[in-house]
Scaffold this motif. Structure first.
Motif, mmCIF file in Angstrom:
data_model
loop_
_atom_site.group_PDB
_atom_site.id
_atom_site.type_symbol
_atom_site.label_atom_id
_atom_site.label_comp_id
_atom_site.label_asym_id
_atom_site.label_seq_id
_atom_site.Cartn_x
_atom_site.Cartn_y
_atom_site.Cartn_z
ATOM 1 N N GLN A 163 28.397 9.657 8.925
ATOM 2 C CA GLN A 163 26.990 9.954 8.679
ATOM 3 C C GLN A 163 26.485 10.951 9.709
ATOM 4 O OE1 GLN A 163 24.088 6.983 7.943
ATOM 5 N NE2 GLN A 163 25.422 5.782 6.607
ATOM 6 N N HIS A 164 25.616 11.831 9.264
ATOM 7 C CA HIS A 164 24.955 12.766 10.165
ATOM 8 C C HIS A 164 23.543 12.270 10.421
ATOM 9 C CE1 HIS A 164 22.733 16.531 11.235
ATOM 10 N NE2 HIS A 164 23.711 16.506 12.123
ATOM 11 N N LEU A 165 23.360 11.704 11.617
ATOM 12 C CA LEU A 165 22.054 11.207 12.058
ATOM 13 C C LEU A 165 21.487 10.111 11.164
ATOM 14 C CD1 LEU A 165 20.422 14.660 12.917
ATOM 15 C CD2 LEU A 165 21.600 13.118 14.490
ATOM 16 N N GLY A 166 22.284 9.580 10.252
ATOM 17 C CA GLY A 166 21.797 8.571 9.327
ATOM 18 C C GLY A 166 21.070 9.153 8.128
ATOM 19 N N TYR A 167 21.098 10.489 7.981
ATOM 20 C CA TYR A 167 20.350 11.144 6.907
ATOM 21 C C TYR A 167 21.238 11.641 5.779
ATOM 22 C CZ TYR A 167 17.032 11.395 10.775
ATOM 23 O OH TYR A 167 16.235 11.088 11.846
ATOM 24 N N ASN A 195 26.811 11.472 21.516
ATOM 25 C CA ASN A 195 25.823 10.596 20.898
ATOM 26 C C ASN A 195 25.097 11.298 19.755
ATOM 27 O OD1 ASN A 195 23.985 8.640 20.252
ATOM 28 N ND2 ASN A 195 22.915 8.656 22.210
ATOM 29 N N LEU A 196 25.402 10.861 18.548
ATOM 30 C CA LEU A 196 24.675 11.332 17.364
ATOM 31 C C LEU A 196 23.826 10.221 16.769
ATOM 32 C CD1 LEU A 196 27.486 13.400 15.615
ATOM 33 C CD2 LEU A 196 25.449 14.297 16.745
ATOM 34 N N GLY A 197 23.656 9.131 17.521
ATOM 35 C CA GLY A 197 22.872 8.003 17.045
ATOM 36 C C GLY A 197 23.757 6.916 16.464
ATOM 37 N N PRO A 198 23.191 5.708 16.318
ATOM 38 C CA PRO A 198 23.985 4.551 15.893
ATOM 39 C C PRO A 198 24.586 4.683 14.495
ATOM 40 C CG PRO A 198 21.652 4.000 16.040
ATOM 41 C CD PRO A 198 21.810 5.365 16.617
ATOM 42 N N ALA A 199 23.971 5.456 13.612
ATOM 43 C CA ALA A 199 24.502 5.601 12.252
ATOM 44 C C ALA A 199 25.778 6.445 12.228
ATOM 45 C CB ALA A 199 23.455 6.226 11.343
ATOM 46 N N SER A 200 26.039 7.163 13.324
ATOM 47 C CA SER A 200 27.166 8.100 13.360
ATOM 48 C C SER A 200 28.271 7.662 14.303
ATOM 49 C CB SER A 200 26.655 9.484 13.758
ATOM 50 O OG SER A 200 25.623 9.904 12.904
ATOM 51 N N GLU A 201 28.391 6.376 14.523
ATOM 52 C CA GLU A 201 29.427 5.874 15.428
ATOM 53 C C GLU A 201 30.741 5.570 14.723
ATOM 54 O OE1 GLU A 201 27.616 2.470 17.219
ATOM 55 O OE2 GLU A 201 26.354 3.680 18.553
#
Length: 192
Positions: free
Chosen positions: A42-46, A173-179
Motif C-alpha cells: 500500500q502507498h500511504l494507505g491510499y 517510514n511510509l506509515g503503518p499501512a505500508s509496512e
C-alpha cells in the motif's frame, strides 16, 4: 537364479523405489518468460503499488508420488525491481529500501514442503533480503504439469506470502499501512 541374488535384487528395487532419487528436477523458465515474482504494497494507505523483479533464476525438485520431498531454490536480482516508474525504482534501489549496491541479490531456499493432498501445500524456507535471513511460509498451489510442444515436460506452481519490511532491516517510514509487502510467485519449470 539363486535365492541370494533374487533377494538382493528385490531389496535393491525396494531401496530405489522408495528413494527420493525419482524426484524430477526442474529449471524455472525465466528465459521463456513463464515465471514472475510480483509484489504489492500500500502507498500511504491510499492506493496499491504493484511491481515485480524482472531478473531471477531458480530450480525445484518435485516428486508427485512423494511431494513432501520437494525442494526449491530461487535467487533474485534486486537491481531488476520494476514498479513501472523510473524515479521510484531508483528510490527503491537506494539505501532507503533495497540498497542494491550492498545487497544485489535476494534468495529463497526451502526447508520443508507440506502437501495438503488437494493440490495445495505450505512451503517453508529461508528468505534472505537486504542482508537479513528470516523464515517465511508460502501458500502454494499446483497449476498443472505435462508434455510441452517441444518434446519437454513442464510443471507449474504459484505461491504467495507476506513479509514485514522492518523484519528485513528496511525501516523507511511510509506509515503503518505500508509496512507489509505481499509477494506472489508464478513459476513454470522445465524438467531436466
Amino acid at each position: 537364479m539363486n535365492t541370494l541374488l533374487k533377494t538382493s535384487l528385490a531389496l535393491g528395487g525396494l531401496v530405489l523405489a522408495s528413494s527420493p532419487l525419482y524426484a524430477a528436477d526442474y529449471v524455472i523458465d525465466t528465459k521463456g518468460a513463464h515465471a514472475t515474482i510480483e509484489f504489492r504494497i500500500q502507498h500511504l494507505g491510499y492506493s496499491w503499488l504493484n511491481g515485480r523483479f524482472n531478473k531471477f533464476e531458480g530450480q525445484f525438485s518435485y516428486d508427485e508420488a512423494q511431494p513432501n520431498n520437494s525442494t526449491v531454490s530461487v535467487e533474485i536480482d534486486t537491481t531488476s525491481i520494476d514498479s513501472n516508474h523510473a524515479e521510484r525504482d531508483k528510490h527503491l534501489r537506494s539505501g532507503d529500501f533495497l540498497d542494491v549496491s550492498e545487497f544485489p541479490k535476494a534468495k529463497f531456499v526451502s526447508t520443508q514442503y507440506s502437501d495438503n493432498g488437494d493440490g495445495t501445500a505450505s512451503l517453508a524456507g529461508d528468505l534472505t533480503l537486504h542482508g537479513v535471513t528470516k523464515p517465511v511460509v508460502l501458500a502454494v498451489s499446483k497449476i498443472g504439469q505435462g508434455d510441452d510442444p517441444w518434446g519437454g515436460f513442464r510443471a507449474g506452481f504459484e505461491g504467495s506470502t507476506e513479509i514485514k519490511l522492518k523484519d528485513f532491516g528496511i525501516n523507511y517510514n511510509l506509515g503503518p499501512a505500508s509496512e507489509t509487502v505481499y509477494l506472489n510467485l508464478s513459476v513454470e519449470g522445465i524438467r531436466q
